[in-house]
Design a protein around this motif. Sequence first.
Motif, PDB file in Angstrom:
ATOM      1  N   UNK A   1      24.649   5.654 -14.788  1.00 12.40           N
ATOM      2  CA  UNK A   1      23.913   6.914 -14.929  1.00 12.40           C
ATOM      3  C   UNK A   1      23.269   7.327 -13.612  1.00 12.40           C
ATOM      4  N   UNK A   2      22.704   6.370 -12.884  1.00 10.77           N
ATOM      5  CA  UNK A   2      22.067   6.702 -11.615  1.00 10.77           C
ATOM      6  C   UNK A   2      23.068   7.231 -10.607  1.00 10.77           C
ATOM      7  N   UNK A   3      24.261   6.643 -10.596  1.00  9.85           N
ATOM      8  CA  UNK A   3      25.294   7.094  -9.667  1.00  9.85           C
ATOM      9  C   UNK A   3      25.786   8.487 -10.016  1.00  9.85           C
ATOM     10  N   UNK A   4      25.972   8.756 -11.297  1.00 10.85           N
ATOM     11  CA  UNK A   4      26.429  10.075 -11.709  1.00 10.85           C
ATOM     12  C   UNK A   4      25.392  11.138 -11.353  1.00 10.85           C
ATOM     13  N   UNK A   5      24.118  10.793 -11.450  1.00  6.32           N
ATOM     14  CA  UNK A   5      23.070  11.748 -11.064  1.00  6.32           C
ATOM     15  C   UNK A   5      23.139  12.030  -9.565  1.00  6.32           C
ATOM     16  N   UNK A   6      23.397  10.985  -8.766  1.00  5.88           N
ATOM     17  CA  UNK A   6      23.529  11.177  -7.310  1.00  5.88           C
ATOM     18  C   UNK A   6      24.724  12.060  -6.982  1.00  5.88           C
ATOM     19  N   UNK A   7      25.821  11.865  -7.690  1.00  5.42           N
ATOM     20  CA  UNK A   7      27.031  12.643  -7.442  1.00  5.42           C
ATOM     21  C   UNK A   7      26.804  14.115  -7.779  1.00  5.42           C
ATOM     22  N   UNK A   8      26.171  14.363  -8.912  1.00  2.75           N
ATOM     23  CA  UNK A   8      25.925  15.749  -9.327  1.00  2.75           C
ATOM     24  C   UNK A   8      24.950  16.447  -8.378  1.00  2.75           C
ATOM     25  N   UNK A   9      24.045  15.674  -7.773  1.00  8.04           N
ATOM     26  CA  UNK A   9      22.964  16.279  -6.990  1.00  8.04           C
ATOM     27  C   UNK A   9      23.372  16.634  -5.570  1.00  8.04           C
ATOM     28  N   UNK A  10      24.393  15.980  -5.018  1.00  9.19           N
ATOM     29  CA  UNK A  10      24.676  16.126  -3.590  1.00  9.19           C
ATOM     30  C   UNK A  10      26.155  16.349  -3.337  1.00  9.19           C
ATOM     31  N   UNK A  11      26.488  17.470  -2.699  1.00 13.02           N
ATOM     32  CA  UNK A  11      27.881  17.764  -2.400  1.00 13.02           C
ATOM     33  C   UNK A  11      28.486  16.742  -1.459  1.00 13.02           C
ATOM     34  N   UNK A  12      27.682  16.270  -0.515  1.00 11.54           N
ATOM     35  CA  UNK A  12      28.152  15.246   0.415  1.00 11.54           C
ATOM     36  C   UNK A  12      28.661  14.024  -0.348  1.00 11.54           C
ATOM     37  N   UNK A  13      27.886  13.560  -1.335  1.00 15.59           N
ATOM     38  CA  UNK A  13      28.285  12.398  -2.132  1.00 15.59           C
ATOM     39  C   UNK A  13      29.533  12.718  -2.942  1.00 15.59           C
ATOM     40  N   UNK A  14      29.600  13.922  -3.491  1.00 20.05           N
ATOM     41  CA  UNK A  14      30.786  14.322  -4.251  1.00 20.05           C
ATOM     42  C   UNK A  14      32.053  14.213  -3.399  1.00 20.05           C
ATOM     43  N   UNK A  15      31.976  14.682  -2.149  1.00 16.90           N
ATOM     44  CA  UNK A  15      33.148  14.659  -1.281  1.00 16.90           C
ATOM     45  C   UNK A  15      33.567  13.233  -0.956  1.00 16.90           C
ATOM     46  N   UNK A  16      32.593  12.378  -0.644  1.00 16.14           N
ATOM     47  CA  UNK A  16      32.908  10.981  -0.325  1.00 16.14           C
ATOM     48  C   UNK A  16      33.552  10.291  -1.523  1.00 16.14           C
ATOM     49  N   UNK A  17      32.965  10.470  -2.693  1.00 18.34           N
ATOM     50  CA  UNK A  17      33.499   9.828  -3.899  1.00 18.34           C
ATOM     51  C   UNK A  17      34.909  10.328  -4.208  1.00 18.34           C
ATOM     52  N   UNK A  18      35.136  11.624  -4.070  1.00 19.15           N
ATOM     53  CA  UNK A  18      36.468  12.189  -4.346  1.00 19.15           C
ATOM     54  C   UNK A  18      37.517  11.586  -3.410  1.00 19.15           C
ATOM     55  N   UNK A  19      37.193  11.472  -2.128  1.00 23.61           N
ATOM     56  CA  UNK A  19      38.130  10.891  -1.168  1.00 23.61           C
ATOM     57  C   UNK A  19      38.461   9.454  -1.558  1.00 23.61           C
ATOM     58  N   UNK A  20      37.437   8.667  -1.841  1.00 20.54           N
ATOM     59  CA  UNK A  20      37.650   7.253  -2.157  1.00 20.54           C
ATOM     60  C   UNK A  20      38.394   7.074  -3.481  1.00 20.54           C
ATOM     61  N   UNK A  21      38.093   7.911  -4.464  1.00 13.96           N
ATOM     62  CA  UNK A  21      38.820   7.843  -5.735  1.00 13.96           C
ATOM     63  C   UNK A  21      40.303   8.142  -5.535  1.00 13.96           C
TER      64      UNK A  21
END
Length: 442
Positions: free
Chosen positions: A228-248
């Motif tokens: 849950x904490x990670x999903x909140x970080x992903x939703x809150x920050x575009x930078x995190x979204x981009x990093x996670x998408x690349x790694x996924x």
Amino acid sequence: MNALRVAVVGAGPAGIYAADTLVKSDTEVAVDLFEKLPAPFGLVRYGVAPDHPRIKQIVNALHRVLDNPAVRLFGNVHYGTDLTLTDLREHYDAVIVATGCERDRDLEIPGIDLPGSHGAAEFVRWYDGHPDVGRDWTLDASSVAVIGAGNVALDVARVLAKSAEDMLSTEIPDSVHAGLAVNPATEVHVFARRGLAQAKFSPMELRELDHVPGLEVVVDPEGVEFDDGSMADIRATKHVQMVVKILQDWAIRDRRGDPRRVHLHFFARPDRVLGTDRVEGLRVERTEYTGDGSVRGTGVYTDYPVGAVYRAVGYTGSELDELPFDAARGVVPHEAGRVAGLSGVYAVGWIKRGPVGLIGHTKGCASETVGSLLADADDLPRAPQRDPEALGALLESRGVAVTTWDGWLALDKYERGLGEARGRERIKVIPRDEMTRISRTG
């Protein structure tokens, strides 16, 4: 003689941005920067990987600041040895400390001091041609571990895995190319103790890693999980979204079969470096989320047979003579840039806030510190020695071979000439005495 006289200790981005903010203010100011190296620019010259020319373009902006006649550069001057805080307060109304964080933060696990275990900062300074680092670096391991989940870890992994010939177009000196040319590494393992959402990589650094010829980036699919904490970080920050998408995307793609590989391991906490007389492996513990983005150990361990370990777990500052120091955080304690207990003394950059943020973030930090200084200016006692030439005369009397801005322009021209002869932008001069000689004689 009536201008507010300010000394800045450190001519890296933080110190130069502070000088720029001062001279652009409505206050009449004269700023002198003191740098321990013969050349300015700090981490831009000695902390950015040589195959990142776009990041190095920030030098152009810093160059314009040092071109301002209200700003002077005193290079090759060691604070605490050639010059003390007492000296500076005799000649300046205010002092700003901008010495940065250069040392590797410790990682207290068994075996970390074995031969073959290195701090990332020292390796970075080696391949960046820092004058105070030895020119020999042993690269004899075919499999290497890098501990850390930030851009420095990526830089170290990329340089270790990249072909030496691909680095030859950069500004690296011949000694660095010769060392990289015999590097046998084909497998580089990067270990992060938490998950994808907590990685501190920048999207640009990740994409650049994946575009290195002959290099494959592999992400273990088991590391792709979130709480849950990670999903909140992903939703809150575009930078995190981009990093996670690349790694996924990398975790589910087909393998390319390139001859060299960088493996990104998540939920892998280093437990100990293995070996008796030198590094023979790294034991890591599998971690798991606790629900809020933090992790805990699972008691499941894996041994990786590696011949070298590089820790990239952060930098820390060094204690400075006559200044307070927070050893736990590696910074000078302050309030809005005002150094604790020392009126008229200020801090800026990483020595103020710790090694966080990219180079560009330093502008806001400098703005806060300079704002505090200017707010205090009317109440600061004026330095008794106000002759602009007096400090230079003091250093000369102490036998300090000072380099200047004109000296940097001479060294810059010389290095660019070396590069032009080889079809490259520049080739760095490494020895301190040679840098100093060129700077002082043109």
